[in-house]
Motif scaffolding. Sequence first.
Motif, PDB file in Angstrom:
ATOM      1  N   PHE A 659       0.756  -1.148  -0.057  1.00  0.00           N
ATOM      2  CA  PHE A 659       0.057  -0.005  -0.002  1.00  0.00           C
ATOM      3  C   PHE A 659       0.981   1.072  -0.001  1.00  0.00           C
ATOM      4  O   PHE A 659       0.595   2.291  -0.673  1.00  0.00           O
ATOM      5  CB  PHE A 659      -0.975   0.056   1.347  1.00  0.00           C
ATOM      6  N   GLU A 660       1.958   1.175   0.653  1.00  0.00           N
ATOM      7  CA  GLU A 660       2.893   2.378   0.697  1.00  0.00           C
ATOM      8  C   GLU A 660       3.291   2.761  -0.327  1.00  0.00           C
ATOM      9  O   GLU A 660       3.252   3.801  -1.068  1.00  0.00           O
ATOM     10  CB  GLU A 660       3.960   1.976   1.707  1.00  0.00           C
ATOM     11  N   GLU A 661       3.763   1.788  -1.359  1.00  0.00           N
ATOM     12  CA  GLU A 661       4.377   2.042  -2.830  1.00  0.00           C
ATOM     13  C   GLU A 661       3.191   2.597  -3.620  1.00  0.00           C
ATOM     14  O   GLU A 661       3.535   3.457  -4.568  1.00  0.00           O
ATOM     15  CB  GLU A 661       4.805   0.736  -3.391  1.00  0.00           C
ATOM     16  N   LYS A 662       2.179   1.964  -3.426  1.00  0.00           N
ATOM     17  CA  LYS A 662       0.792   2.436  -4.036  1.00  0.00           C
ATOM     18  C   LYS A 662       0.522   3.818  -4.141  1.00  0.00           C
ATOM     19  O   LYS A 662       0.484   4.629  -4.755  1.00  0.00           O
ATOM     20  CB  LYS A 662      -0.441   1.483  -3.930  1.00  0.00           C
ATOM     21  N   VAL A 663       0.716   4.277  -2.767  1.00  0.00           N
ATOM     22  CA  VAL A 663       0.163   5.532  -2.404  1.00  0.00           C
ATOM     23  C   VAL A 663       1.356   6.524  -2.780  1.00  0.00           C
ATOM     24  O   VAL A 663       1.036   7.608  -3.478  1.00  0.00           O
ATOM     25  CB  VAL A 663       0.147   5.881  -0.602  1.00  0.00           C
ATOM     26  N   ILE A 664       2.730   6.101  -2.662  1.00  0.00           N
ATOM     27  CA  ILE A 664       3.628   6.979  -3.276  1.00  0.00           C
ATOM     28  C   ILE A 664       3.574   7.074  -4.739  1.00  0.00           C
ATOM     29  O   ILE A 664       3.663   8.302  -5.258  1.00  0.00           O
ATOM     30  CB  ILE A 664       5.075   6.327  -3.152  1.00  0.00           C
ATOM     31  N   ALA A 665       3.390   6.150  -5.334  1.00  0.00           N
ATOM     32  CA  ALA A 665       3.044   6.345  -6.885  1.00  0.00           C
ATOM     33  C   ALA A 665       1.693   7.336  -7.276  1.00  0.00           C
ATOM     34  O   ALA A 665       2.027   8.062  -8.281  1.00  0.00           O
ATOM     35  CB  ALA A 665       2.694   4.863  -7.461  1.00  0.00           C
ATOM     36  N   ARG A 666       0.758   7.100  -6.300  1.00  0.00           N
ATOM     37  CA  ARG A 666      -0.162   8.049  -6.508  1.00  0.00           C
ATOM     38  C   ARG A 666       0.076   9.627  -6.261  1.00  0.00           C
ATOM     39  O   ARG A 666      -0.372  10.429  -6.859  1.00  0.00           O
ATOM     40  CB  ARG A 666      -1.717   7.800  -5.884  1.00  0.00           C
ATOM     41  N   LEU A 667       0.827   9.941  -5.226  1.00  0.00           N
ATOM     42  CA  LEU A 667       1.220  11.063  -4.858  1.00  0.00           C
ATOM     43  C   LEU A 667       2.095  11.608  -5.860  1.00  0.00           C
ATOM     44  O   LEU A 667       1.996  12.881  -6.299  1.00  0.00           O
ATOM     45  CB  LEU A 667       2.024  11.186  -3.516  1.00  0.00           C
ATOM     46  N   VAL A 668       2.980  10.979  -6.430  1.00  0.00           N
ATOM     47  CA  VAL A 668       3.913  11.437  -7.729  1.00  0.00           C
ATOM     48  C   VAL A 668       3.094  11.796  -8.704  1.00  0.00           C
ATOM     49  O   VAL A 668       3.411  12.661  -9.446  1.00  0.00           O
ATOM     50  CB  VAL A 668       4.781  10.392  -7.977  1.00  0.00           C
ATOM     51  N   GLU A 669       2.094  10.961  -9.133  1.00  0.00           N
ATOM     52  CA  GLU A 669       1.158  11.163 -10.221  1.00  0.00           C
ATOM     53  C   GLU A 669       0.368  12.398  -9.920  1.00  0.00           C
ATOM     54  O   GLU A 669       0.412  13.420 -10.708  1.00  0.00           O
ATOM     55  CB  GLU A 669       0.202  10.054 -10.288  1.00  0.00           C
ATOM     56  N   LEU A 670      -0.031  12.697  -8.931  1.00  0.00           N
ATOM     57  CA  LEU A 670      -0.989  13.970  -8.338  1.00  0.00           C
ATOM     58  C   LEU A 670       0.077  15.139  -8.627  1.00  0.00           C
ATOM     59  O   LEU A 670      -0.411  16.305  -9.014  1.00  0.00           O
ATOM     60  CB  LEU A 670      -1.396  13.964  -6.981  1.00  0.00           C
TER      61      LEU A 670
END
Length: 851
Positions: A659-670
């Motif tokens: 989940f942590e990696e997914k969140v980081i990927a989403r934050l980078v995308e945002l």
Amino acid sequence: MNTNEEITDWLNRQHAWIQEAAYRLLQRGKLEETDINDLVDRIKNPNPSSAGARSYPAIGGGTATSQKLRIESIGPVVGIDALNPRNPLKFGPGNLTVVYGTNGSGKSGYTRIISKACGKPHSVELKPNVYQGAPAKQECTFFYTIGGTSETKAWTANSDPIEDLKAVDVFDTECGRIYLEKETELSYEPPELTLFTYLVDACEQVKAQLEREREKLVSTLPDIPSQHVGSVAGKAYSALTKDTTEVQIRELVTWSEADEKTLTELQERLRIGDLGLAAKNKRAEKGQIEQVRTALLAGVDAVGKEALDELRLLKESAKTKRKAAEEGAKAMGDASKLEGVGSETWKAMWEAARTYSTTEAYQEKEFPQTGEVARCVLCHQDLDEAAKNRLRGFEDFVKGTLETEAVEAEKKWKEALESVPVRPVEESVATSCQAAELSDDLRDAVERAWQELERSLSPIRSGTIPDEPPPIGQVHQELLLTLEDLSSKAETKAKEFDDLARDPDRTADNQRIVEIEGKKWVAEQAAAVREEIARLKNLAEYDEWKRQTSTTGISRKAGELSEELITEAYVQRFNEELKRLGAQKIQVELAKSRTSQARSKHRIRLKDAEVDGTGPAEVLSEGERRIVALAAFLADVMGRDSKSPFVFDDPISSLDQIFEEKVIARLVELSRDRQVLVFTHRLSFLGLVADKGGKDFHCVNIERQPWGTGDPGGVPIYGKGTIGALQNLKNDSLSKARKALANEGNDAYQFHAQKLCSDFRKVIERVVENVFLAGVIQRHSREVHTKNVVSKLLRINREDCDFIDKMMTEFSKHEHSQSLESPVALPEPEALEAYLDRMIEWHKEFEKRKT
């Protein structure tokens, strides 16, 4: 019918003032205070001709995209939490900024400030440092840019939010809890629904204005005294309504002289102690009244026709009978030696002789004495037979029928004259009237009546009988009737006292007094009663006007439209966010719960749950709750076309590595099209963001210092890219070590050199992960990244492996415990510089290699 036509049709069926409000909102985008006042006036004074079909400016014609917003820095901070930074917290030039700090370094303090200054509903009250005295002020300065224009705002803690920053979206633990456990409403609305939201706000403002005006209609009706509450008038007074009629009002507030008299009488009766004595006195009063009335009535009767006719008959009878007697006497007198026999003088002499004879000369013997030796009682001479016969003749005359009748008639005449009333003396009249408790006016009337009567009675008493009765006026009759009435009332009152004497508690009188006094008090409030009824009618008008401000119909219509325009899209975004965050297997769903004040409310619920009444917070793990709440937050805020910043406070708290990696990927995308600010204490998070963030990534390290928390410090080595970290070790850390050696000696140098070697070893490890192995395998990631990177492994040759192995071995010495017999000395500054230069050169050369 399209959405615009549907809304127009709905508007044209609303009150005219709502139509006008919608028109102005669509025309100008907002309502000023003057608009609200005008709408209030339109409610109060509706113009029927203004209602009906009308056209409106474009509904849902689109809104301008909000200007790009960036928070550049926060600080100085004064008097808030334990924050006391000596320098502002700057977020750097890129879109992705991570503020790293250990626990207690001030991260939550900054997040709370941002949340409060941006007006987030879940924000908490900002407090000062509880371990210090109250500060002189609580203030924080924000530096931001909006639409390319720089702005600086000195914001007072807990004051109104900064208008420009309201668009900032903040996610923290409390925000996540609200999304997961409560109903939430979307932060974004389509333009069509924005009109309904504004209409709800307009209704609330109009309602508030009406309520303020209504509150000024304060009752001036005096509080009814407790002793009057139970009376009939008191109950009516307490039950006044807007529907109280004028007839009812008049009946309630009328107080007559009769009411006052009744009250006075009742009060006087209650003040009486001995009711038996009161009854006796009242009857004595009646007796006096009767005495005055009877005397006056006798006077009136005495001059009446009947009485005068009777007197006239008596006078005539006495006169006639006297004449007959005189004529008889005259016939007897002709046989007498002297004149005047039978006259009054003679009769007087005769009666005197009778008295002398029976009491002195011939006691207890008949008169006249005519025995053998009888003498004349007048001349004392012996009586001869002729004289005796003469005397017996005189007695027979006196005792004869004519004389007797004459005497009797004259006696009746005299008695009749003597019975004619005589005007009482003035003092006597006054005394009688006073004893009868007559008023002064009645006393004067009695006295005048006697004066008038006396003018007729006086001649009658002297024997002069008028041919016609004197003209006694109506006044006398009215006076007599008045006296008769007073006499009757006195008797009635006496009987009342007799009755009261049988009820010692005076229950009935007390109850009547309560009722009458209550009626009198209410009557005295007549003006206040009318004002109160007018006020109640006005209040009813305001209540009716306020009913027109009900938002139920607006919310219902907005709910209908939101099904089309909002709910489906929101649910779809939520499901997409769950996918992006790797949480699609969590059994939850987002559903609309209701519409309130034109805003759709949504709730996250368990999907396919067979046990009712159980919410996600009671079933999901802490990490699952966090990731679901984050998905709901992103689904909400991503629904609007905005370029405002995101602020996250430890978004990966409780999350596992996936989940942590997914969140980081989403934050980078945002962060590709807006500023993303993340506060964290997780090193793994910082390292992963640094590696994935690219050139836009910026790290700020905040620390707790002796003077307070939140002080920006140097960026930690693990917060920079590998080449940047190497450059920082050479330019900053090595420079500090050299200065320490030159200025403070070897001990100070040992401290700085040991830290440099330790940091160098960590950077080498990251070089192995991200450069040497191209990020295929990383220690904080379970994933093996192969897409577009596996081919980069072909750049590695034997010399590279030897170089990395040698560098790792060399600097592992300073990370592990050393043998006491052969300790490894720290490199000199020149040696450290050489190692750093070699690693930098290798890094640059390796990155340029082609595969």
